[in-house]
Design a protein around this motif. Sequence first.
Motif, mmCIF file in Angstrom:
data_model
loop_
_atom_site.group_PDB
_atom_site.id
_atom_site.type_symbol
_atom_site.label_atom_id
_atom_site.label_comp_id
_atom_site.label_asym_id
_atom_site.label_seq_id
_atom_site.Cartn_x
_atom_site.Cartn_y
_atom_site.Cartn_z
ATOM 1 N N SER A 21 0.841 -1.191 0.000
ATOM 2 C CA SER A 21 0.000 0.000 0.000
ATOM 3 C C SER A 21 0.880 1.247 0.000
ATOM 4 O O SER A 21 1.971 1.237 0.571
ATOM 5 C CB SER A 21 -0.907 0.024 1.223
ATOM 6 O OG SER A 21 -1.776 -1.087 1.246
ATOM 7 N N ALA A 23 0.165 5.224 0.845
ATOM 8 C CA ALA A 23 -0.745 6.286 1.265
ATOM 9 C C ALA A 23 -0.087 7.628 0.960
ATOM 10 O O ALA A 23 1.007 7.912 1.444
ATOM 11 C CB ALA A 23 -1.055 6.157 2.743
ATOM 12 N N THR A 77 -4.765 6.359 -1.898
ATOM 13 C CA THR A 77 -3.897 5.204 -1.708
ATOM 14 C C THR A 77 -3.787 4.394 -2.992
ATOM 15 O O THR A 77 -4.788 4.183 -3.686
ATOM 16 C CB THR A 77 -4.417 4.311 -0.579
ATOM 17 O OG1 THR A 77 -4.475 5.084 0.635
ATOM 18 C CG2 THR A 77 -3.498 3.116 -0.345
#
Length: 118
Positions: A21, A23, A77
């Motif tokens: 991920s 962000a 994201t």
Amino acid sequence: QVQLVESGGGLVQSGGSLRLSCAASGIIFTTYRMGWYRQAPGKQRELVAAITSGGSTNYVDSVKGRFTISRDNAKNTAYLQMNSLKPEDTAVYYCNAYYRNFLTYNYWGQGTQVTVSS
């Protein structure tokens, strides 16, 4: 201040899966192309996958059919789903945010280690 914070790296056995991920903050996320790059020891950094603001994707040949890049604009994201991992996927993975109009805006995350054991 622009920040790209990666998470989700780790150690996995060959054939396993991981989801990275990224962000983002401090940018207008919807306007940026988001990319995942990787760099293995002694090798140059390479583009693994990218997704445009419009959702078009491209992949390096070695990960096609195994990795999927996506983005959630509501969460600012980007993701990289990595399946059927191989030892040669071992590298530090970096998130990248890129936007160009009259100027070029290019930002990097700090990197997250992915290690695939055989």
